[in-house]
Design a protein around this motif. Structure first.
Motif, PDB file in Angstrom:
ATOM      1  N   SER A   3       0.901  -1.131   0.158  1.00 31.57           N
ATOM      2  CA  SER A   3      -0.052   0.071  -0.019  1.00 31.57           C
ATOM      3  C   SER A   3       0.816   1.293  -0.015  1.00 31.57           C
ATOM      4  N   LYS A  33       3.119   2.060  -1.953  1.00 32.40           N
ATOM      5  CA  LYS A  33       3.368   2.215  -3.166  1.00 32.40           C
ATOM      6  C   LYS A  33       2.395   3.082  -3.928  1.00 32.40           C
ATOM      7  N   TRP A  34       0.945   2.881  -3.552  1.00 34.21           N
ATOM      8  CA  TRP A  34      -0.091   3.331  -3.990  1.00 34.21           C
ATOM      9  C   TRP A  34      -0.262   4.823  -4.303  1.00 34.21           C
ATOM     10  N   LYS A  35      -0.420   5.626  -5.081  1.00 38.63           N
ATOM     11  CA  LYS A  35      -0.667   7.014  -5.247  1.00 38.63           C
ATOM     12  C   LYS A  35      -1.677   7.475  -4.374  1.00 38.63           C
ATOM     13  N   ASP A  36      -1.459   8.629  -3.828  1.00 39.40           N
ATOM     14  CA  ASP A  36      -2.660   9.367  -3.117  1.00 39.40           C
ATOM     15  C   ASP A  36      -3.724   9.545  -3.733  1.00 39.40           C
ATOM     16  N   ILE A  37      -5.021   9.742  -3.354  1.00 35.66           N
ATOM     17  CA  ILE A  37      -6.033  10.039  -3.628  1.00 35.66           C
ATOM     18  C   ILE A  37      -6.293  11.669  -3.688  1.00 35.66           C
ATOM     19  N   ARG A  38      -6.500  11.983  -4.695  1.00 30.84           N
ATOM     20  CA  ARG A  38      -6.511  13.795  -4.705  1.00 30.84           C
ATOM     21  C   ARG A  38      -8.094  14.231  -4.769  1.00 30.84           C
ATOM     22  N   GLN A  80     -10.341  13.538  -7.713  1.00 30.85           N
ATOM     23  CA  GLN A  80     -10.830  12.059  -7.910  1.00 30.85           C
ATOM     24  C   GLN A  80     -11.894  11.760  -6.781  1.00 30.85           C
ATOM     25  N   ARG A  87      -2.692  17.280  -1.612  1.00 33.50           N
ATOM     26  CA  ARG A  87      -2.397  16.147  -0.311  1.00 33.50           C
ATOM     27  C   ARG A  87      -3.407  15.259  -0.424  1.00 33.50           C
ATOM     28  N   SER A  88      -3.148  14.060   0.278  1.00 39.67           N
ATOM     29  CA  SER A  88      -4.205  12.929   0.219  1.00 39.67           C
ATOM     30  C   SER A  88      -5.609  13.217   0.801  1.00 39.67           C
ATOM     31  N   ARG A 148      -8.374   6.118 -11.762  1.00 40.03           N
ATOM     32  CA  ARG A 148      -6.797   5.986 -11.555  1.00 40.03           C
ATOM     33  C   ARG A 148      -6.311   5.346 -12.822  1.00 40.03           C
TER      34      ARG A 148
END
Length: 191
Positions: free
Chosen positions: A10, A12-17, A20, A155-156, A184
């Protein structure tokens, strides 16, 4: 070791903006409520000469974030759509903060400081208590729009979803997962 392996993956997962999160909120059909939130820890809250320790969390929330977090207003009012729309400088205090800077009451209607910014206290939360040795009452809630303007928009974002009922819980979870995968661009079978 499955838990640790999943946690490492987890990272490595990209932040949720925020954009999104708005798409998820718009497309969810099996949810009773969907709210977006973001947090910043390590803040000090001040009222006059009184101040908290430096471990207070500040949450940027939408009105729907109050029930999706199972928070209950004790005194005053909750956030409303106008607070978010106009990025109002208003705050709701959890009980550890209330007890520290308003030991004799009178929080609602008072002006507090978070960093260099002033906020009008519009409400306080009921006591949640502690779990695993930590307090669940050491935070302040401000409108998400105000939070993003103050602490930055890149930010996430956390997406808080409450299913319409227990019968659709699994389907609601799967719906949210599929919406996120789509926006995504995560292909089937990819993480």
């Amino acid at each position: 070791m499955v838990g640790r392996a999943k946690w490492l993956k987890s990272l490595k997962w990209k932040d949720i903006r925020y954009p999104q999160g708005l798409i998820v909120k718009e497309k969810m059909s099996l949810a009773q409520s969907v709210a977006l939130e973001s947090w910043k820890g390590g803040q000090t809250i001040k009222f006059g000469s009184l101040k908290t320790n430096t471990s207070v969390g500040v949450a940027g929330e939408e009105p729907e974030g109050i029930p999706t977090n199972s928070w209950t207003i004790k005194e005053g009012r909750s956030l409303n759509d106008d607070d978010v729309r106009y990025a109002s400088y208003v705050a709701i205090l959890a009980q550890d903060v209330v007890n520290k800077i308003f030991p004799h009451g009178g929080a609602v209607g008072s002006e507090i400081r978070i960093g260099d910014d002033r906020y009008r206290v519009i409400g306080t939360f009921d006591l949640k208590g502690s779990s695993l040795g930590g307090s669940n009452d050491n935070y302040v809630v401000i409108p998400l729009s105000t939070f993003l303007n103050t602490y930055g928009k890149l930010r996430s974002i956390h997406i808080m979803i409450k299913a319409k009922n227990t019968d659709v819980y699994d389907d609601c979870f799967e719906e949210s997962r599929m919406i996120l995968r789509t926006i995504r661009n995560v292909a089937p079978g990819d993480e």
